[in-house]
Design an enzyme around this catalytic site. Structure first.
Site, PDB file in Angstrom:
ATOM      1  N   CYS A  76       0.770  -1.209   0.000  1.00  0.00           N
ATOM      2  CA  CYS A  76       0.000   0.000   0.000  1.00  0.00           C
ATOM      3  C   CYS A  76       0.806   1.266   0.000  1.00  0.00           C
ATOM      4  CB  CYS A  76      -0.774  -0.009   1.277  1.00  0.00           C
ATOM      5  SG  CYS A  76       0.221  -0.787   2.540  1.00  0.00           S
TER       6      CYS A  76
ATOM      7  N   ASN B 255       3.364  -0.433   5.406  1.00  0.00           N
ATOM      8  CA  ASN B 255       3.522  -0.703   3.995  1.00  0.00           C
ATOM      9  C   ASN B 255       4.634  -1.722   3.888  1.00  0.00           C
ATOM     10  OD1 ASN B 255       4.051  -0.764   1.297  1.00  0.00           O
ATOM     11  ND2 ASN B 255       4.742   1.347   1.132  1.00  0.00           N
ATOM     12  N   GLY B 256       4.285  -2.925   3.531  1.00  0.00           N
ATOM     13  CA  GLY B 256       5.306  -3.970   3.449  1.00  0.00           C
ATOM     14  C   GLY B 256       4.711  -5.312   3.774  1.00  0.00           C
TER      15      GLY B 256
ATOM     16  N   MET C  14      19.407 -27.359 -16.276  1.00  0.00           N
ATOM     17  CA  MET C  14      18.329 -28.064 -16.963  1.00  0.00           C
ATOM     18  C   MET C  14      17.273 -28.663 -16.023  1.00  0.00           C
ATOM     19  SD  MET C  14      18.925 -27.500 -20.117  1.00  0.00           S
ATOM     20  CE  MET C  14      17.708 -28.519 -20.923  1.00  0.00           C
TER      21      MET C  14
ATOM     22  N   GLU D 196      16.569 -13.222 -20.338  1.00  0.00           N
ATOM     23  CA  GLU D 196      17.113 -11.999 -19.762  1.00  0.00           C
ATOM     24  C   GLU D 196      18.456 -11.660 -20.359  1.00  0.00           C
ATOM     25  OE1 GLU D 196      18.076 -12.077 -15.603  1.00  0.00           O
ATOM     26  OE2 GLU D 196      18.152  -9.903 -15.575  1.00  0.00           O
TER      27      GLU D 196
ATOM     28  N   LYS E 150      15.135 -21.797 -10.074  1.00  0.00           N
ATOM     29  CA  LYS E 150      15.701 -21.163  -8.888  1.00  0.00           C
ATOM     30  C   LYS E 150      14.894 -19.943  -8.501  1.00  0.00           C
ATOM     31  CE  LYS E 150      19.001 -19.145 -12.047  1.00  0.00           C
ATOM     32  NZ  LYS E 150      20.306 -18.614 -12.302  1.00  0.00           N
TER      33      LYS E 150
ATOM     34  N   CYS F 209      19.672 -30.583 -27.850  1.00  0.00           N
ATOM     35  CA  CYS F 209      20.131 -30.732 -26.464  1.00  0.00           C
ATOM     36  C   CYS F 209      19.983 -32.183 -26.029  1.00  0.00           C
ATOM     37  CB  CYS F 209      19.293 -29.829 -25.564  1.00  0.00           C
ATOM     38  SG  CYS F 209      19.393 -30.230 -23.812  1.00  0.00           S
TER      39      CYS F 209
ATOM     40  N   CYS G 172      25.284 -26.547 -18.721  1.00  0.00           N
ATOM     41  CA  CYS G 172      25.117 -25.244 -19.363  1.00  0.00           C
ATOM     42  C   CYS G 172      26.010 -24.193 -18.718  1.00  0.00           C
ATOM     43  CB  CYS G 172      23.675 -24.786 -19.262  1.00  0.00           C
ATOM     44  SG  CYS G 172      22.478 -26.052 -19.653  1.00  0.00           S
TER      45      CYS G 172
ATOM     46  N   CYS H 199      28.904 -27.221 -23.594  1.00  0.00           N
ATOM     47  CA  CYS H 199      27.825 -27.978 -24.222  1.00  0.00           C
ATOM     48  C   CYS H 199      28.327 -28.596 -25.523  1.00  0.00           C
ATOM     49  CB  CYS H 199      26.648 -27.058 -24.508  1.00  0.00           C
ATOM     50  SG  CYS H 199      25.318 -27.872 -25.378  1.00  0.00           S
TER      51      CYS H 199
END
Lengths: 1513, 478
Positions: free
Chosen positions: A21, A255-256, A500, A914, A965, A1130, A1136, A1141
């Site tokens: 909030c 707030n949290g 993997m 990413e 993860k 693969c 990896c 690889c």
């Protein structure tokens, strides 16, 4: 449970509701009451409204409220009208009471409350009906609206002052609450007292900010006066109306999020029995239970704070106990303060989590920020002696001339205004007063002792090499445990990583007698609170704890800290022996055996546990203070009780018995060996663990040359270190920073344990699909025992192979095995549907090798199938397919582009992962193929997230977590960062890249909402997706995500994940997608949010049947990653992370990349065959379209044929639960989200910039700006980029000048050619993702305060910026320029963690920095003007060096930038420095990352420098 | 994993064979020693795969990556433990196994596979050298007695395992020496028989009883066996050879391979066999019919005996040099191979069908053959067709038939025991290796049909496990 919130049902459990909030307060420092403060506070609330949310109805807010001083004048007159005479202020209390609407139920509640008043010796003066007007509120809020009445309670003559009256009111309220709770009054759950006090009163409800005045006409009454007001706007993840859960609470407003809540509740329960209070005497028991568990985390911590205050501590003191600073290892904190914290750590563990907490007792008001500074808190001090604090600046229109000071609350710091004293008391003064109240240091030195100071034990248990193998077998050790888990720990001091994902069965489906630990999955933070970065922000963490009995929490004495201090929860044999043999007053150590007669099976195990509990209770009665649970000394007849079962069972037994805190639990176990085991033992109550067999195993491995190059002592040291680090990492995934808070916090979900068993031994642990109980667990122990003590020992007996991490013929089953991998590759290469069916039959054939939950489900076919040609074609089904997020960098260019081309060919979506994307890929190839990934991911590292990248997407995916993860960041090792990857990621070749565990602009749900808004602005044509990982409560988070206006939510399973990941996370975090998806669908339907959002799922989907089951469970789009990679070649090497690889998929090595043989055709073949399988099943099921199939749980059945001895005890009915909702609730996506872009200021900017956009002509714009104008410039920027490409427009083509307080994300992703000047100040995320634009901010001309001493922009500025410039005349908040990868910035001071994770760009700080500057900084250069000469104390020196200027050219450059800064912002400081450069130049420290220097030197960009060997810190 | 980049840095190397000129004059094994440092380098090429396909490719499920790594690290002692855990006789498989593991080695996708077989044989030889292989009699005896009929690899494996489990095991062998095909089928140059004796001695010390010249159903009565033993394992092999019933088959000079090879092995053992009872290739034009390993064994033997010429016929077409599209990794690569025997000389003829033998004085002198091709019959099946005009005649003084085996001999023991025979001619067993007669189990070629040594060992181990379970109710045998 409060009215409005549904009961626990299906997979939904209200305990996982979250909220967050905006919070704020206003106070007149001198305590002058006025109605104006009420009015202003309501205004603040309305300006914070965007931080709240609304549910499925536009007129039902999540909750808003206001806390005021008791408005005596107003009440006096109002009471008089009712014939009630109120005494003078302080002699009466007023209660705000929520009551049932039924008159007789209401009356009965009132009578019980009145009886409590009388019993407590006070007088009921009368009741007042609080006027309310519900004409504007939504139907769902109305449906559970309570009746508001005020009760007036007169103080008895014997009550001597306000403080005593508050204590009486507290006692009588508790009595009243308990009486109502125990009654049989219908609707008694409506009964709730927002406040009951002589000092404060709370008006709150299921409202939005702008409904406050209408709903409570009292608030607009001019007689309503106060000198202070707290306001709060709530954003809850659900749409369920709950009036009591609106803030403020009685003392705090928050707030949290409290991450350790479960543990805090348990520990409080455990302590209650020991409570003694001089203020309450015998009546103290009427205060119990202290905590009302049906409240939210904020409500519960309010209960705890209230109790501490009522029993004698000051409010700031109580806050310091609950939310302590990070004191352990703090370099500059005073010893007195450290002693205070250390002493109090013996009394109560921290309530850990992100928190900006406002607190007040009615005359003083303050706020405190969590140790990590994860919530924003900004304040103004005004000339009229009012102070305004809020989550944002600009919540109140203030004339700049009136401002004395602009500040922000800093991590762990407190800020208090005492209206009696009429002044602000700063952190140092408040704490100095509290910490010096008692000689804590002396108390500690007299009572507390470090374990290293204990005398050495007379004897140690001797190691026994002859029986190591037997004992390893007894505890289920495998070769993999030794080779893959333990060896790297002992050798490198770090946990091994793998790649993997995982494709082995859940423990409950495994026939290999998995140990009990494997039935538990770690929970992790996502969206509603952030994971911590335990590596880069280690300074907020603590792994130390103290062993010994706790005394009365309420009245501490010196002996309260009579404890033994340990630095790590792993005890070596010497330490354990010391504890066992020590003779110190106040301590008594007793060892309890964890064993049972193996022949007696489950009943024997249960009896042994009962005996263990009884023996422990007796020992405690006899004065035992340390209980060592030991599983040494097993034999042919005795098997160990699983250590986790013994620990948790005993812990809960002692909690129930109220003796838990009288003794510390320590484990001496041969079972614990991997990080997950230690996490569980601690998470269920153990203070320390001695893994003796792990130590002996290491010794044995050294003797057998399995572990070489290291001696036993060092191996044990490294092993312990890696356990400690590993546990810390798991804690930080949940955002927990101290071991003391983690202990007993039960941050786990059980999969495959039955409810009865869990209720008994793991109380309050979620376990939603039932499963095995004590009999099966005993049987699995017996199986291991048999292996260790066989009737006929076979020569050459060996450990079990394991096969969890690598496939083994005799090991655990893997879905991907030689046969399935081969058939999948062969069939897709040959486009051979017959072989593909063999593959999918193998994958689906779950009857023999049950690996997955979907394997336990049956499809229910109706009598007659429909002709297959009536089913929608393969082509439209394939559009629902996506490939997973795998970055270019983690996988090769060839593999990445193969997937992109294939997905573009079939109209599906590939995902950048990413790592940005090469802009060359945004242009289609000559043959019509496109290598541009449809989904562009935005993850915590923000690598390559430029305006052009965003504009080129058709979906923007915010990665909150990843299956392999969850709760952790990524890491790309330097050897994978070649020149191209570095260019795409805006980093330096050869330098490793780290993405932080949290998104630094998402610490809570309203932050996510903000990022969604930012991204939508950055590309209004793209849909915005949020990727979550399945865990208990993910449905609730998904509901929050839907309310935050995401277009798509992706629920990832635990098992997928192609990236490298610590093995603990790979195996033990997250849950299967089936559960997560089912929960998500259920909760979205329950909230009527399902129709607004597309639900996608992924996580090792492999076959058409998988897709169909996902659709039936509620998914409408489907992601594939592992299988798509396998199709591309693969072969699951799972290396990896090593860049080796051998098939060119996950490597950047040019030689290996040549070996890549994948082709887009194969991937196209694969998806075509999957879609064909889907169609075949749809025909049999009678569905013509996927939409018809979504959420059709009625077509799923739990497999009747399951004969497996464990699996047959599972109960999947909760997974197939269909919430009972009205018919109009649509159960699949039909409706677009309203992002509110039409209200954005940018519409105006675009209109005014037409000339520039169309003709590149210069334009200049002047506009006012307010905090509600968020993400300003971003949509305009996206137009520039869309029309003019990545290079944007020539510098300064569009110049915009704003005046006022800018909202969050000012100038986000601004491209080249736009310059925005702000006269005023800005909130968080200033210049986020800056992509070439220019930002200039300075204080208003009329403001009198000094710019360089005042905070001007909020936290997390320039996050992930890739290019551009920012000139900030003033101080910035925490994490300035975090992950900067290219922008140049000048600023006059920054908060903690400045330049964290920076990889490129230049930052000049012309003032003080906070702590932990340059943590994780691997590239770019920072320059800090260190006038005081103490910068080094606040700098993180792990990755950087401090150097002088390289040469005159560099010096000239910096000098020039400071001049420019002075010119653009008018900064007096910059001018002074630039003009007197010869004086300042030597104070400028250059912060240079080691790796960056190395790479620059290697490339010849700079010449090698003679390095001094001097090491700082 | 010691060296994650080993496979990139090191090329496949196998031990060299002794010069042909030298080796065809003796019967010793053909390979030279392989230096330890070369071997450890080879072991480092193992990639420690997430899915070690070799582990699947090996019928025994040898934990290949584990011992490759141990060898690379020089931890030979641990390596032999891991190797023995799945394989009773690595010294046999390390010499004579065609190494399907290498065919499925992941490195083989785009490079030469790891030299798994060489690592295996090195581990066991090193272990013998170091004295790490010693008799380990069971701690507990069950008192149960098991008869194993047949002493080839299947029977020996079953015997070893059952003995480990504590049972008293007696192995019955109809030949004069223990070892079955290992003894009399495999030529000395592939495996010297002292290797076999070394293992047999160990087994005897561990308590296994061996009875040679004991032909069950002939000189040992089936009833006696059933009476005396609690369980019986049949491991008599697949000994009925495939014949070539064409014109001239009854001429002299035409023998089955298994008539030919044992004689030479006996001589190598030192037995005296009169020339008139011996089959020698000396100065003869030899034609071997059958292109498999047995054929190659005949080839090597014939050369050593001093044959004038040797030609080997194979009905199927010549395999390609590299994998065909429809023969993808990790399947057994059906490619053109050159064994040590082929290296030593002789010609190989492919796609050739023998039509007729002809001779003089009742002795074969030549044969008539025709080339064939395999064509689609329209339904996707390949059928053989003779290619007109490709008939050839070839001189032949000695013809050896090495065309495989049809199954166990039924007469005698099998008939007397009354176990059922399946449609493939092998002894019928259920999922637990039991025949249709309770308590009687079958393993190896007898149950499975002709196959590899490595399969025989696996079969023997499996049978042992089920016998143990049958006898005791539970079993801890792997």
């Amino acid at each position: 449970m409060y009215p409005g919130i549904p009961e626990r049902q299906g997979l939904y459990d209200p305990q996982f509701e979250h909220d967050s909030c905006g919070v704020g307060f206003i106070v007149d420092m001198f305590g002058r009451k006025s109605h104006a403060i009420v009015r202003k506070s309501v205004q603040v609330l309305i300006n914070l409204q965007h931080r709240g949310a609304k549910g499925c109805e536009v007129n039902t807010g999540d909750g808003a409220g206001i806390l005021l001083q008791v408005p005596h004048k107003f009440l006096l007159e109002e009471a008089k009208k009712l014939g009630i005479t109120l005494p003078e202020p302080g002699r009466y209390g007023v209660g705000m009471v929520c009551l049932p609407r039924d008159a007789s139920a209401r009356r009965r509640c009132e009578e019980l409350l009145e009886a409590a008043v009388v019993r407590t010796g006070q007088t009921v003066l009368g009741w007042r009906d609080v006027p309310t007007n519900n004409s504007e509120i939504g139907n769902s809020a109305k449906a559970v609206e309570p009746v508001f009445r005020q009760i007036f309670i007169g103080a008895a003559a014997s009550v001597k002052d306000r403080v005593e009256l508050e204590r009486k009111l507290y006692l009588l309220r508790k009595r009243g609450e308990n009486a109502v709770a125990a009654s049989d009054i219908p609707d008694k759950n409506y009964f709730y007292l927002p406040s009951l006090s002589a000092n404060t009163i709370v008006y709150k409800g299921m409202l939005s900010a702008d409904q406050m005045d209408t709903y409570f006409p009292d608030l607009v009454d001019a007689r309503m006066e106060t000198a202070l007001a707290v306001v709060h706007q709530r954003f809850s993840t659900n749409t369920f109306p709950s009036w009591p859960l609106a803030h403020p609470f009685r003392y705090i407003s928050h707030n949290g999020e409290i991450n350790t809540l479960r543990g805090n509740i348990n520990w409080m329960k455990a302590r209650e029995r020991q409570f003694q209070s001089a203020f309450y005497g015998e009546e103290v028991k009427d205060l119990l239970p202290i905590l009302n568990e049906s409240g939210s985390d904020s409500a519960i911590i309010d209960n705890a704070i209230e109790m501490l205050v009522m029993c004698g501590r000051s409010l700031p003191h109580a806050m310091m106990m609950a939310i302590p600073e990070a004191w352990d290892g703090h370099k500059t904190m005073s010893d007195e303060k450290k002693a205070f914290y250390e002493f109090h750590s013996c009394l109560m563990e921290p309530w850990d989590g992100p928190a900006s907490m406002v607190f007040t007792d009615g005359h003083s008001i303050g706020a405190v920020l969590d140790r990590n500074g994860l919530r924003p808190s900004r304040y103004y001090v005004l000339k009229d002696n009012t102070v305004v604090m809020a989550s944002e600046v600009g919540v109140l229109d203030v004339d700049p001339k009136e401002i004395v000071l602009k500040g922000r609350l800093q991590p762990g710091k407190m800020f208090l205004i005492d209206t009696n004293e009429g002044r602000i008391i700063d952190d140092a003064e408040i704490k100095e007063k509290i910490t010096s109240a008692n000689p804590y240091r002396q108390w500690l030195s007299e009572n507390m002792i470090g374990i290293s100071d204990l005398p050495a034990a007379p004897e140690l248990p001797p190691p026994d090499h002859a029986t190591v193998l037997t004992r390893q077998q007894l505890f289920g050790y495998t070769h993999e445990d030794l080779r893959i888990i333990m060896a790297p720990m002992a050798k490198n001091g770090e946990e091994a990583i793998g790649s993997m994902g995982t494709d082995t069965p859940l423990a409950v489906l495994s026939d290999r007698a998995p140990i009990l630990f494997n039935y538990f999955k770690q929970l992790f933070a996502q969206v509603t609170n952030p994971p911590l970065d335990a590596i880069r922000e280690e300074l907020v963490t603590s792994m130390g704890t103290a062993l010994g009995p706790e005394l009365n929490l309420l009245e501490p004495v010196p002996a309260s800290c009579r404890m033994i201090k340990i630095k790590s929860p792993v005890l070596d044999n010497d330490d354990l022996a010391k504890l066992r043999h020590m003779k110190r007053p106040g301590f008594k150590t007793v060892t309890l055996r964890m064993r049972f007669n193996v022949a007696e099976g489950g009943s024997g195990l249960q009896r042994a546990l009962d005996e263990l509990c009884a023996t422990a209770s007796n020992a405690i009665t006899d004065g035992a203070t340390i209980l060592i649970l030991s599983d040494r000394g097993m034999d042919k007849h005795h098997a160990p009780i699983p250590s986790l079962l013994a620990t948790s069972g005993l812990h809960h037994h002692l909690v129930r018995e109220g003796t838990r805190t009288k003794a510390t639990l320590i484990l001496e176990t041969g079972e614990a060996r991997e990080v997950h085991h230690f996490c569980l033992l601690i998470g269920y109550g153990a203070s320390a663990v001695n893994p003796y067999l792990a130590f002996e195993t290491l010794d044995d491995m050294i003797r057998g040359h399995l572990l070489t190059g290291i001696d036993h002592v060092t191996a044990v040291k490294y092993y312990n270190k890696s356990v400690s680090k590993g546990v810390l990492k798991v804690m930080s995934k949940m955002g927990i920073s101290t071991l003391e808070s983690y202990r007993g916090a039960q941050i786990f979900e059980a999969i495959g344990l039955n409810q009865n068993f869990v209720d008994t031994y793991f109380t309050n642990t979620p376990s939603r699909i039932g499963g095995i109980g004590i009999d099966e667990i005993a049987a699995e122990v017996a199986a291991r025992h048999h292996r260790a003590f066989p009737d006929r020992p076979v020569p050459g007996a060996e450990l079990d192979w394991g096969g969890q991490y690598q496939w083994r013929a005799e090991g655990e089953y893997h879905m991907y095995n030689p046969e399935t991998v081969h058939k999948l590759q062969y069939s897709t290469r040959m486009n051979n549907y017959r072989i593909f069916k063999e593959y999918s039959a193998l994958m689906d054939s779950t009857s023999q090798k049950m690996c997955t939950l979907r394997g336990l489900l049956d499809l229910k076919f109706p009598g007659e199938a429909i002709p297959i040609d009536e089913v929608e074609p393969v082509e439209t089904i394939m559009k629902r397919f996506a490939t997973g997020a795998m970055s270019y960098g983690s996988i090769s260019k060839e593999a990445h582009e193969t997937l992109a081309i294939a997905m573009n060919r079939i109209g599906g979506r590939s995902n950048t992962g990413e790592g940005g994307e090469d802009p060359a890929r945004f242009t289609p190839d000559a043959n019509g193929d496109s290598r541009s990934s449809a989904i562009k991911q935005v993850a915590s590292g923000r690598f390559g997230v430029t305006s052009q990248y965003l504009v080129s997407a058709n979906e923007l995916q915010i990665k909150m977590a990843q299956g392999a993860k969850p709760g952790e960041g990524g890491q790309l090792p330097g050897y994978k960062v070649d020149a191209t990857i570095a260019r795409v990621r805006h980093s330096t070749p050869g330098v490793g890249l780290i993405s932080p565990p949290p998104h630094h602009d998402i610490y809570s749900i309203e932050d996510l909402s903000q990022l969604i808004y930012d991204l939508k602005n950055s590309n209004p044509r793209a849909r915005i997706a949020v990727k979550l990982v399945a865990e208990v409560g993910v449905g609730t988070v998904a509901a929050g995500v839907a309310k935050a206006h995401a277009d798509v939510v992706l629920i990832s399973g635990d098992s997928g994940g192609t990236g490298a990941s610590p093995l603990t996370s790979l195996k033990h975090a997250g849950i299967p997608w089936e559960l997560g998806l089912a929960e998500t669908h259920q909760v979205l339907v329950l909230n009527d949010l399902r129709s607004r959002i597309i639900v996608q799922t992924d996580g090792q989907l492999k076959t058409g049947r998988d897709v169909v089951i996902a659709a039936l469970l509620g998914g409408e789009e489907f992601g594939f990653a592992t299988s798509a990679l396998v199709v591309s070649g693969c072969i699951m090497m799972r290396v990896c992370h090593l860049n080796t690889c051998p098939v060119g998929v996950a490597t950047q090595d040019p030689i290996l990349r040549e070996k890549f043989t994948g082709k887009p055709e194969y991937v196209v073949n694969y998806f075509g065959m999957i879609a064909q399988e889907v169609r075949e099943l749809m025909a049999k099921l009678g569905f013509r379209t996927i939409d018809e199939m979504v959420g059709r749980l009625d077509r799923l059945d739990t497999r009747k044929a399951v004969e497996h001895w464990k699996a047959k005890r599972l109960d999947l009915t909760k997974m197939l639960h269909a919430p009972n909702v009205p018919d109009h609730v649509v159960k699949h996506h039909v409706q677009a989200q309203d992002h509110g872009l039409h209200l954005a200021l940018d519409n105006k900017l675009i209109e005014l910039s037409k000339d520039a956009l169309e003709h590149k002509r210069k334009v200049e714009i002047h506009l006012p700006i307010r905090n509600v104008n968020r993400t300003v410039g971003t949509m305009l920027g996206s137009e520039v980029t869309r029309r003019h490409g990545g290079d944007g427009l020539p510098e300064d083509t569009i110049r915009i000048s704003f005046k006022g307080s800018a909202g969050q994300s000012f100038g986000a992703f601004l491209p080249n050619g736009i310059t925005m000047t702000l006269e005023g100040d800005a909130n968080d995320y200033f210049g986020k993702g800056l992509s070439g634009g220019k930002l200039i901010v300075y204080k208003p001309e009329s403001a009198e305060y000094a710019a360089e001493d005042n905070i001007i922009i909020g936290n997390v500025a320039l996050y992930g910026a890739t290019a551009g410039e920012a000139f900030i005349s003033g101080v910035a908040g925490e994490r300035f320029a975090v992950r900067n990868s290219g922008a140049t910035a000048v600023v006059e001071g920054v908060g903690d963690h400045g330049c964290e994770y920076m990889t490129r760009g230049r930052v000049i700080v012309l003032g003080r920095t906070g702590r932990n500057f340059a943590a994780g900084m691997s590239g770019g250069i920072a320059y800090v003007l260190d006038e005081a000469g103490d910068f080094i104390e606040r700098c993180n020196l792990d990755m950087i060096e401090i150097e002088p200027f390289e040469d005159a050219r560099e010096e000239h450059l910096i000098h020039g930038l400071i001049e420019v800064h002075g010119r653009l912002t008018g900064s007096k400081r910059a001018r002074a420095i630039a003009e007197d450069w010869s004086r300042y130049r030597d104070m400028v420290l250059k912060i240079m990352p080691h790796e960056y220097r190395r790479v620059l030197e290697a490339s010849g960009a700079i010449s090698p420098r003679m390095k001094s060997k001097k090491k700082y810190g | 994993m010691g060296n994650p980049k080993g496979f990139l840095e090191i090329a496949r190397v196998t031990p060299e064979r002794r010069p042909v000129e030298e080796r065809i004059h003796d019967w010793k094994e053909v390979y030279t020693d392989f230096p330890e440092e070369k071997l450890t380098a080879q072991a480092s090429r193992c990639m420690d795969c997430g899915i070690p396909f070799c582990n699947q490719g090996c019928p025994l499920g040898n934990i290949i990556p584990d011992w490759n790594d141990l060898v690379y690290r020089g931890n030979w002692n641990e390596a032999i433990k891991r190797l023995h855990a799945t394989n009773n006789f690595p010294e046999f498989t390390g010499r004579v196994c065609p190494a399907p593991c290498e065919g499925s080695c992941v490195l083989g996708i785009n490079a030469d596979p790891v030299t798994i077989k060489q690592v295996e044989v090195s581990i066991i030889e090193r272990a013998f050298q170091e004295g790490w292989v010693h008799a380990a009699p069971p701690e507990v005896r069950t008192g149960k007695k098991v008869a194993v009929v047949g002493s080839g690899p299947a029977g020996l494996a079953a015997a070893a395992q059952l003995n480990h489990a504590g049972h008293y095991v007696t192995v019955f062998e109809r030949a004069d020496r223990i070892g079955g095909l290992l003894r009399y089928g495999i030529p000395e140059f592939k495996m010297e028989k002292n290797v076999l004796d070394r293992r047999l001695n160990l087994m005897a010390v561990e308590g296994v009883t061996f009875r040679t010249s004991a032909n069950v159903g002939v000189n040992v009565s089936v009833d006696e066996l059933k009476k005396e033993f609690d369980s019986i394992v049949l491991a008599g092999g697949s000994t009925a050879p495939r014949d070539l019933p064409i014109e001239g088959r009854d001429l002299k000079g035409i023998y089955f391979a298994m008539e030919y090879l044992p004689l030479q092995n006996k001589r190598c053992e030192g037995d005296t066999i009169p020339d008139d009872q011996f089959i020698s290739a000396r100065d003869k034009r030899v034609v071997i019919i059958g292109g498999g390993d047995t054929g190659a064994d005949c080839l090597g033997t014939a050369h050593r005996q001093g044959a004038l010429s040797v030609t080997q016929f194979e009905l199927l077409s010549r395999p390609p040099d590299n994998r065909a599209l429809e023969n993808p990794w990790p399947n057994w690569p059906n490619i053109f191979r050159t064994s040590s025997a082929h290296e030593e000389g002789g010609a190989r003829e492919y796609s050739i069908l023998t039509k007729k033998f002809s001779g003089a004085q009742g002795h074969v002198k030549e044969l008539l053959a025709v080339h064939v091709e395999f064509v689609d019959d329209g339904s996707g099946r390949k059928v053989m067709r003779e290619v007109p005009g490709t008939e050839v005649t070839m001189k032949a003084d000695l013809v050896l038939l090495a065309m495989g085996f049809l199954g166990p001999e039924r007469k005698g023991m099998l008939d007397q025991l009354g176990v059922a025979i399946n449609e493939r001619g092998n002894v019928t067993t259920n999922g637990e290796k039991m025949t249709t007669v309770p308590g009687i189990f079958a393993a190896g070629d007898m149950a499975r049909g002709q196959s590899l040594v490595v399969w025989a060992i696996r079969e023997g181990r499996q049978a042992a496990r089920f016998v143990d379970k049958y006898l005791m109710g539970t079993t801890d045998l792997p």
